[in-house]
Design a protein around this motif. Structure first.
Motif, PDB file in Angstrom:
ATOM      1  N   THR A 270      20.599 -23.257 -35.056  1.00  0.00           N
ATOM      2  CA  THR A 270      20.511 -24.006 -33.796  1.00  0.00           C
ATOM      3  C   THR A 270      21.049 -23.183 -32.634  1.00  0.00           C
ATOM      4  N   PHE A 271      22.179 -22.499 -32.837  1.00  0.00           N
ATOM      5  CA  PHE A 271      22.718 -21.636 -31.786  1.00  0.00           C
ATOM      6  C   PHE A 271      21.732 -20.518 -31.442  1.00  0.00           C
ATOM      7  N   MET A 272      21.134 -19.926 -32.459  1.00  0.00           N
ATOM      8  CA  MET A 272      20.161 -18.864 -32.218  1.00  0.00           C
ATOM      9  C   MET A 272      18.940 -19.405 -31.493  1.00  0.00           C
ATOM     10  N   LEU A 273      18.507 -20.606 -31.870  1.00  0.00           N
ATOM     11  CA  LEU A 273      17.346 -21.213 -31.219  1.00  0.00           C
ATOM     12  C   LEU A 273      17.630 -21.490 -29.747  1.00  0.00           C
ATOM     13  N   LEU A 274      18.810 -21.979 -29.437  1.00  0.00           N
ATOM     14  CA  LEU A 274      19.171 -22.233 -28.046  1.00  0.00           C
ATOM     15  C   LEU A 274      19.168 -20.944 -27.228  1.00  0.00           C
TER      16      LEU A 274
END
Length: 341
Positions: A78-82
């Motif tokens: 999720t952090f990478m996607l953001l």
């Protein structure tokens, strides 16, 4: 300059679909908005309207329950996607600045995807808190739709000879990979928890430490973001500012983190080594071998973080040196050479 989703140059030629809907880049971007709108429509009523009745069934004093399979992997993805979505928004805004009219389709879907990703992780956190995995079906559908729509956009980029030299092609490829990995994590939760498509779902009980009202140290049980920022300690810190704290406020450690528990674990490993007749059954080497077998993973992880923290300690001075050096070169300031002797 008037706003337009597809732009208004060439008498709205961007809205023409003579060569097919999917060959129109603007309509492909509009298609990418559908999964995010779906997530907003499904999750908002649950988060803001129907959550109260469900939370009454949770008889627990802490604000966390248990972790579903792939918990940490989901948060990292999720952090990478953001981060990638922020890059896509920036790329879209810069590209829009080169056109004669506003093209909202260049960055509006990415902005909605950014908000939808934040909504998804908040929604997931509340589902973990209530231990109600059946509500994850909404995220399963969302990741599936997002993966399909991004894959369509990636394929159309490839068909129109947009390759690795274009930033938007690379960003779209990364998004396809991330959405695919998140979909895999969601499928793995179904496989392990068996909350759907299986006749006998697998029930998971919260840790015993969370049932103990005297345990206030929640580091092993909170989500990855709270672990990294120690957000769960806010209540404790506020209490310490208002009045002196005592042992009742500090509370007890979880069972797995107490000295007696770790001693029993180390002793069991040590006795097992002696029973196998290892050549390191006695002496200092035996203790080191037992420590590595009992706590090797934690020792490696903590040592890695310690080394990374020490290395990152040089980042501040190096950044300051780079800024000062850049400003000095621009202003023509003479810098004396520093000898190594």
């Amino acid at each position: 300059m008037p706003l337009s989703f597809c732009g208004n140059e060439n008498d709205s030629a961007a809205y023409k679909v003579d060569q097919g809907v999917l060959n129109n880049g603007c309509f492909v971007d509009a298609l990418n908005v559908v999964p995010h709108v779906f997530l907003f429509l499904i999750t908002f009523p649950i988060l803001f309207i129907g959550w109260g009745s469900q939370s009454e069934k949770v008889h627990i004093h802490h604000n966390t329950w248990l972790h579903f399979p792939g918990h940490n992997v989901r948060w990292i993805l999720t952090f990478m996607l953001l981060f990638v979505l922020v890059c896509e928004i920036s790329e879209g805004i810069l590209s829009d600045g080169l056109t004669n009219s506003r093209h909202l389709h260049l960055y509006m879907p990415a902005g909605m995807a950014f908000l939808a990703t934040i909504t998804s992780v908040i929604y997931y956190h509340h589902i973990e808190t209530s231990n109600f995995p059946k509500l994850l079906i909404a995220l399963l559908i969302y990741w599936t739709l997002a993966f399909i729509t991004k894959t369509i956009k990636f394929v159309k980029f490839y068909n129109h000879k947009i390759g690795l030299s274009q930033l938007r092609f690379c960003i779209t490829g990364l998004l396809v990979i991330l959405y695919g990995l998140l979909l895999t994590v969601e499928i793995n939760v179904i496989r392990v928890r068996r909350y759907m498509f299986f006749k006998s779902p697998r029930e998971m009980k919260p840790p015993e430490d969370l049932q103990d009202l005297g345990v206030h140290f929640l580091q092993p049980f909170v989500n990855l973001l709270s672990k990294g920022t120690y957000w769960w300690m806010n209540t404790f810190i506020k209490t310490a500012h208002k009045k002196p704290i005592d042992m009742n406020v500090i509370g007890k450690l979880p069972i797995t983190m107490r000295a007696w528990t770790n001693y029993l674990r180390l002793r069991a490993v040590f006795e097992a080594q002696k029973g196998k007749g290892s050549k390191y059954a006695q002496g200092p080497r035996a203790i080191w071998c037992a420590l590595c077998h009992a706590f090797g993973r934690r020792l490696i992880l903590s040592s890695t973080f310690r080394i990374l923290a020490d290395i990152l300690g040089f980042a501040g001075p190096l950044c300051i040196y780079g800024i000062v050096n850049h400003l000095a070169n621009e202003n023509g300031i003479f810098q004396p050479k520093v000898s190594n002797t």
